[in-house]
Design a protein around this motif. Sequence first.
Motif: not given
Length: 260
Positions: A202-206, A211-213, A194-197
């Motif tokens: 703003t550059s972290d939004e992608p 990770v949500n997907e 399971q990924p955790i980021f």
Amino acid sequence: MSASSYLPPPQVPDANWALFLDIDGTLLEHAEHPDAVVVGERLRTLLVELETKLDGALAFITGRSISVADRLFKPLRLRAAGLYGLEHRLEMNGPVLAASEPADIAALAQEIEAELGVANVYVERKGPILAIHTRAAPHLLPRATQLVEEALKHLPKGYRVLAGNAGVELMPLQAAKGAAIRRFMDLPAFVGKQPIFLGDDTSDEPGFDTVNEMGGLSVRIGPPRQTSARYALSSVDQALAWLAESTGQKGDARWSSLSA
């Protein structure tokens, strides 16, 4: 993006998770100049403990180059995606797949530095990425943004402008933290976890979106704002304390101030 579900993150899972970490504003407090940040021994020790606990499923996902990250965290040479994924080190202590600086970006950097460099604006040349830091001169952010947007019209196709909290960057379209996370998730140390980021800008939004997907935990560090992250920690101190708790250490709200 929404701030309505901006909640403190749950307890870190005991096992079977992969950790992706931004650096500035997440593990380290921002400084007026990027070279002014300091990494304490306590943070280095925490990263080693996390890397061991996760059986290698830990990587930096940063806008800094990997060479700069290595200098900051020396002697550690962790897995990393630098320059928003334009360069990679896929194995701890392994080789770096690096990106070079195109001639047109080098020329643009010189032009912008000639105008803004005398006013406490730091023009950082990161291979194919040009970053203009205005934290020490916030009134010049609109001018810096105007310069890179004008330059975009004359550069070859394939570049974009990314506005940040205290600066602006010009970068290739393929530079995206989400794509970097996906690349690591295909490696043996990361597969099935399971990924955790953790990120702050703003550059972290992608990266949050990716990770949500994947059904992971996206955690934004800093005061509330519109974001795709589903969870939040209010400061670098809280982020480090949360990570430290996952290794069995007692959380401390003053974590980063004690980390030297």
